[in-house]
Design a protein around this motif. Structure first.
Motif, mmCIF file in Angstrom:
data_model
loop_
_atom_site.group_PDB
_atom_site.id
_atom_site.type_symbol
_atom_site.label_atom_id
_atom_site.label_comp_id
_atom_site.label_asym_id
_atom_site.label_seq_id
_atom_site.Cartn_x
_atom_site.Cartn_y
_atom_site.Cartn_z
ATOM 1 N N SER A 30 -11.610 -9.757 5.932
ATOM 2 C CA SER A 30 -10.698 -8.901 6.675
ATOM 3 C C SER A 30 -11.409 -7.608 7.040
ATOM 4 C CB SER A 30 -9.477 -8.586 5.794
ATOM 5 O OG SER A 30 -8.679 -7.592 6.370
ATOM 6 N N VAL A 31 -10.960 -6.986 8.117
ATOM 7 C CA VAL A 31 -11.512 -5.683 8.479
ATOM 8 C C VAL A 31 -10.917 -4.575 7.620
ATOM 9 C CG1 VAL A 31 -12.015 -6.350 10.852
ATOM 10 C CG2 VAL A 31 -9.809 -5.282 10.321
ATOM 11 N N PHE A 32 -9.844 -4.890 6.887
ATOM 12 C CA PHE A 32 -9.218 -3.886 6.024
ATOM 13 C C PHE A 32 -10.191 -3.502 4.907
ATOM 14 C CE2 PHE A 32 -6.476 -2.190 2.724
ATOM 15 C CZ PHE A 32 -5.610 -1.391 3.463
ATOM 16 N N THR A 85 -10.701 4.514 8.114
ATOM 17 C CA THR A 85 -9.442 4.548 8.847
ATOM 18 C C THR A 85 -9.693 4.893 10.309
ATOM 19 O OG1 THR A 85 -8.260 5.196 6.837
ATOM 20 C CG2 THR A 85 -7.135 5.569 8.938
ATOM 21 N N LEU A 88 -11.193 1.865 12.042
ATOM 22 C CA LEU A 88 -10.165 0.868 12.331
ATOM 23 C C LEU A 88 -9.399 1.240 13.597
ATOM 24 C CD1 LEU A 88 -8.768 0.221 8.745
ATOM 25 C CD2 LEU A 88 -9.995 -1.439 10.174
ATOM 26 N N ASN A 91 -11.465 0.750 16.738
ATOM 27 C CA ASN A 91 -11.708 -0.661 17.045
ATOM 28 C C ASN A 91 -10.426 -1.440 17.315
ATOM 29 O OD1 ASN A 91 -14.527 -0.482 16.851
ATOM 30 N ND2 ASN A 91 -14.421 -0.627 14.627
ATOM 31 N N ASN A 92 -9.380 -0.711 17.703
ATOM 32 C CA ASN A 92 -8.095 -1.307 18.055
ATOM 33 C C ASN A 92 -7.449 -2.096 16.923
ATOM 34 O OD1 ASN A 92 -7.987 -0.245 20.680
ATOM 35 N ND2 ASN A 92 -9.433 -1.820 21.368
ATOM 36 N N ALA A 93 -7.735 -1.716 15.710
ATOM 37 C CA ALA A 93 -7.052 -2.284 14.543
ATOM 38 C C ALA A 93 -6.103 -1.213 14.014
ATOM 39 C CB ALA A 93 -8.061 -2.714 13.495
ATOM 40 N N ARG A 94 -5.261 -0.728 14.904
ATOM 41 C CA ARG A 94 -4.392 0.408 14.572
ATOM 42 C C ARG A 94 -3.378 0.074 13.485
ATOM 43 N NH1 ARG A 94 -5.527 1.187 20.066
ATOM 44 N NH2 ARG A 94 -6.635 3.153 20.374
ATOM 45 N N PHE A 96 -3.948 -1.918 10.966
ATOM 46 C CA PHE A 96 -4.721 -1.804 9.729
ATOM 47 C C PHE A 96 -4.968 -0.333 9.383
ATOM 48 C CE2 PHE A 96 -6.325 -6.248 10.510
ATOM 49 C CZ PHE A 96 -5.770 -6.784 9.360
ATOM 50 N N ASN A 100 -3.682 1.249 6.037
ATOM 51 C CA ASN A 100 -4.625 1.872 5.115
ATOM 52 C C ASN A 100 -4.180 3.283 4.748
ATOM 53 O OD1 ASN A 100 -7.032 1.933 3.560
ATOM 54 N ND2 ASN A 100 -8.075 3.032 5.196
#
Length: 124
Positions: A30-32, A85, A88, A91-94, A96, A100
């Motif tokens: 996961s990118v988390f 954070t 994230l 990288n458009n993992a808002r 996540f 976080n």
């Protein structure tokens, strides 16, 4: 003498943080940032336990310097939490990034409060 205890605690906490972060992150696809999340929550719990012990008179200043300032100071990382954070969000993992932020604050505070309560119950 307290400065030496802080140094020793930091010498233990910094590699412990790195090794824990790598071990936890390797187990998640996961990118988390699970590694940073883990070390920060564990650090909050340890600092809470130490605070509970200190409130009960069972943690001398030297132990607080060694574990609280040294170990927990090197184990936990607000700067990496902030950086990860931000990455994230960039990288458009808002979702996540939001999870976080909220999860880290909630879990960290919860761990700290639980640690204090447990420390006071055990040593109080």
């Amino acid at each position: 003498m307290n400065w030496f205890l802080v140094v020793v605690g930091g010498m233990i906490g910094a590699p412990l943080r790195y090794l824990t972060d790598r071990a936890v992150q390797r187990r998640h696809d996961s990118v988390f940032p699970w590694g940073t999340f883990t070390v920060n929550v564990v650090g909050c719990l340890v600092l809470g336990l130490l605070t509970g012990a200190a409130n009960a008179g069972a943690a001398p200043d030297r132990l607080q310097a060694l574990l609280g300032t040294g170990l927990c100071g090197a184990l936990t990382t607000y700067s990496t939490f902030s950086y990860e954070t931000l990455r994230l969000a960039e990288n458009n993992a808002r979702l996540f990034a939001f999870a976080n932020t909220v999860g880290s604050v909630a879990a960290g505070l919860g761990a700290a409060f639980a640690g204090v309560a447990l420390g006071e119950a055990v040593w109080g």
